[in-house]
Design an enzyme around this catalytic site. Structure first.
Site, mmCIF file in Angstrom:
data_model
loop_
_atom_site.group_PDB
_atom_site.id
_atom_site.type_symbol
_atom_site.label_atom_id
_atom_site.label_comp_id
_atom_site.label_asym_id
_atom_site.label_seq_id
_atom_site.Cartn_x
_atom_site.Cartn_y
_atom_site.Cartn_z
ATOM 1 N N ASP A 37 3.478 5.321 -7.646
ATOM 2 C CA ASP A 37 2.600 4.910 -6.553
ATOM 3 C C ASP A 37 3.408 4.117 -5.530
ATOM 4 O O ASP A 37 4.384 3.444 -5.878
ATOM 5 C CB ASP A 37 1.444 4.041 -7.068
ATOM 6 N N ASP B 293 2.204 -11.745 -9.343
ATOM 7 C CA ASP B 293 2.340 -12.244 -10.718
ATOM 8 C C ASP B 293 3.789 -12.440 -11.155
ATOM 9 O O ASP B 293 4.176 -13.531 -11.572
ATOM 10 C CB ASP B 293 1.600 -11.308 -11.692
ATOM 11 N N ASP C 170 2.745 1.331 -2.544
ATOM 12 C CA ASP C 170 1.824 0.400 -1.901
ATOM 13 C C ASP C 170 2.510 -0.244 -0.699
ATOM 14 O O ASP C 170 3.717 -0.530 -0.728
ATOM 15 C CB ASP C 170 1.372 -0.683 -2.874
#
Length: 441
Positions: free
Chosen positions: A63, A142, A65
């Site tokens: 993916d 994170d 982003d």
């Protein structure tokens, strides 16, 4: 006024194009289209997160982003093929056929009063759309490895929290105080294990130390979310490494309490050998781009718990068939307290378990009935897997391999044993009730 968490120190490091391995050839052409159009419209546009991390680590991202200073509404204005989603986190999805490029506006952790943040009385965030700078955005992520930005303006990598060196040294490290970050979202503990397994990274000592202590916090996570996280842990091609990471960091018992207890009690290690072999087979199927059923996966993960429950019920004097059904129901019900396993997976899982005792029965009618069962193939594969725990299943495996092509020949070559569990169990004939003259009234 800074809107990032003041407890996290940041220091911008710019890695120019000639000092990192990321090439536009490794980036989705659709992601590049989004990046370039945002940049040409005067916005900051960066590839962010897992894609940058994976490209630096030499892996192909799945993916792509994008992070930008454009608001979701501004993104939608630039792309006709864009839809805005989410209330809690407003995002823009730019759709290119089957590929979706997710575009997020830089966000901040601390609201200066200008953002859209709504907090419930119990502390839950109902909306969290406080926009900030790229530095704010980096701090709220994170792990340091996920807080790297590939800037389309000059093809540099921008690092605010030391992620570039951590990827170079193959380390997963939380941003900020590890215990605080795990308490904010306990599922981060599973993400740490999953990402380290996927990338072959070590979890930094400071980020690993709280894991066994805080493992019970996973009970506060939504069972449906833990089910989804389990699929990511075990169906992404790194199931064995994920399982070993859960064991090593004291998280296995929080996710699968009864299986963990059964593995600890199994001194021979047979149950663990079988479980690991099952996960190894899952990894092989994922690598070969073959489907893996969650029902089969959970049949493997919960088999130790089922075996232990079955033995306990048989020790109480229950008949084998009844004990098997009760053990399957008990293990499934108890596991639902932690992981929301949907019925479309739990029922086939139980069928795989309950069919195992059929494989010792070799009377022709039963053989034909077993071969025609819709779950036969999965149950037979599970029988083959049990060979990793014990060679005692070799004869059954040989019989059913032959029976799939010629049941009569298999029965002739592998006769049923006299007595014991493989012998035909006589059935009581049901008495036919006389039809009452009043029947139908």
């Amino acid at each position: 006024m800074p809107t990032h968490d003041p407890s996290v120190s940041t220091s911008l490091r710019i890695i120019p194009r000639d000092q990192h391995p990321i090439s536009r050839r490794g980036i989705s052409p659709n992601a590049l289209r989004v990046l370039y159009r945002l940049h040409e419209a005067g916005h900051r546009a960066c590839l962010v997160g897992g894609a940058v991390r994976d490209l630096l680590a030499g892996q192909a991202p799945k993916d792509f982003d994008v992070a930008t200073d454009a608001t979701p509404e501004e993104v939608k204005h630039l792309f006709r093929n864009c839809r805005l989603i989410g209330r809690r986190f407003r995002l823009a999805h730019v759709v290119f056929g089957r590929e979706i490029i997710e575009v997020a506006t830089f966000r901040a952790n601390v609201d200066d009063g200008s953002g859209d943040r709504q907090v419930h009385d119990d502390g839950r965030l109902l909306r969290d759309n406080v926009y900030g700078t790229i530095e704010d955005d980096a701090v709220r992520r994170d792990f340091t490895a996920n807080a790297l930005y590939y800037d389309i303006a000059d093809f540099s990598v921008r690092d605010y929290v030391g992620g570039f060196d951590d990827v170079s040294h193959r380390v997963m490290r939380l941003i900020g105080d590890p215990e605080t970050r795990y308490r904010e979202d306990p599922v981060r503990m599973l993400r740490a294990v999953r990402l380290s397994a996927k990338l072959g990274f070590n979890i930094a000592p400071g980020s690993a130390e709280p894991l066994p202590r805080l493992a019970p916090l996973l009970s506060e996570a939504a069972p449906a979310r833990l089910f989804e996280e389990c699929l990511k842990l075990f169906l992404s091609g790194h199931a064995v490494a994920s399982f070993e990471g859960l064991e090593r960091h004291g998280l296995l018992a929080a996710l699968f309490p009864e299986s963990a207890a059964a593995l600890d009690a199994n001194r021979s290690g047979a149950l663990r050998r079988m479980l690991v072999e099952g996960l190894r087979g899952t990894d092989r199927r994922v690598a070969a781009d073959e489907p893996v059923s969650p029902a089969f996966l959970f049949a493997v993960l919960l088999w130790p718990a089922y075996c232990r429950a079955l033995m306990a019920l048989q020790a109480q004097g229950l008949h084998t068939v009844e004990a098997e059904r009760r053990a399957a129901d008990r293990v499934t019900l108890h596991q639902l307290n932690t992981i929301a396993l949907p019925r479309r997976f739990s029922l086939p899982m139980q069928e795989i378990w309950l069919m195992q005792s059929r494989f010792s029965q070799r009377q022709r009618k039963r053989v034909v009935r077993t071969l025609s069962h819709p779950r036969f193939r999965a149950a037979f594969d599970f029988l083959v897997l049990r060979r990793a725990a014990s060679p005692a299943h070799e004869d059954d495996i040989a019989f059913w391999q032959e029976a799939q092509g010629n049941p009569d020949a298999a029965i002739a070559h592998h006769p049923a044993a006299e007595g014991g569990e493989e012998a035909e169990v006589p059935r009581k004939r049901r008495r036919r009730r006389r039809r009452s003259h009043a029947a139908g009234e």
